[in-house]
Write an enzyme that holds these catalytic residues in place. Structure first.
Site, PDB file in Angstrom:
ATOM      1  N   GLY A  46      -2.753  -1.525   4.348  1.00  0.00           N
ATOM      2  CA  GLY A  46      -1.335  -1.717   4.599  1.00  0.00           C
ATOM      3  C   GLY A  46      -0.617  -2.124   3.329  1.00  0.00           C
ATOM      4  N   GLN A  51       5.857  -5.831  -1.707  1.00  0.00           N
ATOM      5  CA  GLN A  51       4.739  -5.904  -2.656  1.00  0.00           C
ATOM      6  C   GLN A  51       4.920  -4.992  -3.864  1.00  0.00           C
ATOM      7  OE1 GLN A  51       1.826  -5.369   0.758  1.00  0.00           O
ATOM      8  NE2 GLN A  51       0.598  -6.550  -0.687  1.00  0.00           N
ATOM      9  N   CYS A  91      -5.448  -9.000   1.157  1.00  0.00           N
ATOM     10  CA  CYS A  91      -4.114  -8.557   0.763  1.00  0.00           C
ATOM     11  C   CYS A  91      -4.183  -7.987  -0.647  1.00  0.00           C
ATOM     12  CB  CYS A  91      -3.156  -9.750   0.806  1.00  0.00           C
ATOM     13  SG  CYS A  91      -1.470  -9.330   0.324  1.00  0.00           S
ATOM     14  N   LEU A  92      -3.543  -6.839  -0.852  1.00  0.00           N
ATOM     15  CA  LEU A  92      -3.563  -6.223  -2.186  1.00  0.00           C
ATOM     16  C   LEU A  92      -2.874  -7.104  -3.224  1.00  0.00           C
ATOM     17  CD1 LEU A  92      -2.824  -2.510  -1.203  1.00  0.00           C
ATOM     18  CD2 LEU A  92      -5.019  -3.525  -1.883  1.00  0.00           C
ATOM     19  N   HIS A 133       0.780  -8.880   9.448  1.00  0.00           N
ATOM     20  CA  HIS A 133       0.597  -9.288   8.046  1.00  0.00           C
ATOM     21  C   HIS A 133       1.690  -8.658   7.159  1.00  0.00           C
ATOM     22  CE1 HIS A 133      -2.181  -9.856   4.392  1.00  0.00           C
ATOM     23  NE2 HIS A 133      -1.241  -9.044   3.949  1.00  0.00           N
ATOM     24  N   GLU A 134       1.903  -7.345   7.349  1.00  0.00           N
ATOM     25  CA  GLU A 134       2.895  -6.647   6.512  1.00  0.00           C
ATOM     26  C   GLU A 134       4.315  -7.113   6.847  1.00  0.00           C
ATOM     27  OE1 GLU A 134       1.631  -5.291   4.093  1.00  0.00           O
ATOM     28  OE2 GLU A 134      -0.381  -4.992   4.888  1.00  0.00           O
ATOM     29  N   HIS A 137       5.196 -10.095   4.910  1.00  0.00           N
ATOM     30  CA  HIS A 137       5.628  -9.795   3.538  1.00  0.00           C
ATOM     31  C   HIS A 137       7.138  -9.562   3.494  1.00  0.00           C
ATOM     32  CE1 HIS A 137       1.979  -9.648   1.152  1.00  0.00           C
ATOM     33  NE2 HIS A 137       1.387  -8.809   1.976  1.00  0.00           N
TER      34      HIS A 137
HETATM   35 NI    NI Z   1      -0.602  -8.300   2.080  1.00  0.00          NI
END
Ligand code: NI
Length: 167
Positions: A46, A51, A91-92, A133-134, A137
């Site tokens: 995701g 991000q 998470c990236l 989660h996204e 963000h």
């Molecule tokens: Ni993330």
């Protein structure tokens, strides 16, 4: 298409709050394509526009094994949620860190696609957790901020060491 640069925690830009999309045009579709490509290249399940330092309410997710089923959610809104899930998250923007956060097991999300078409999605398990989660963000929240202050301090120390190593 292009691979976009992913912001790394604790970059302050990860705390910006994303604005709703009001115009569904070519630049939105390019953003969605670039985000999808960036997510696959990372690789991740995701990615939120926040991000990649674009502060619009856009997320892409793909939890399929074959990595061929991207879901695009523009202006997502959770209209129903139930149950409790504690699937381990990564998470990236926080590479190498995995932990569990309390999430709803099932959600119903209302959103638009990249062409402006409204739809409702029922999600459970990993897809549900990933969308939550996204969506965090988009509100400027990174999953590690749910963890204890001590854990957060350890994560910051670990990430700054990683950065020094790669510099
Ligand atoms: Ni993330």
């Amino acid at each position: 298409m292009a691979i976009l640069n992913i912001l790394r925690y604790p970059d302050v830009r990860l705390h910006k709050v994303a604005l709703p999309v009001t115009v569904f045009d070519g630049s939105l579709r390019t953003l969605v394509q670039d985000m999808t490509e960036t997510m696959y290249a990372a690789p991740g399940v995701g990615l939120a526009a926040t991000q990649v330092d674009v502060h619009k309410q856009v997320i892409v997710v793909d939890v399929s094994d074959r990595r061929d089923s991207p879901v695009v959610l523009v202006n997502p809104e959770i209209v129903e949620s139930s149950g409790l899930s504690d699937i381990e998250e990564g998470c990236l923007s926080v590479p190498g860190i995995y932990d569990t956060v309390e999430r709803a097991e099932r959600i119903r999300v209302r959103a638009h696609d990249q062409h402006g078409k409204a739809f409702t999605l029922e999600a459970q398990g990993l897809l549900s957790v990933c969308i939550q989660h996204e969506m965090d963000h988009l509100r400027g929240k990174v999953f590690v901020e749910y963890l204890s202050p001590l854990k957060q301090q350890r994560i910051r120390t670990k990430l700054s060491k990683q950065l020094r190593k790669s510099a």
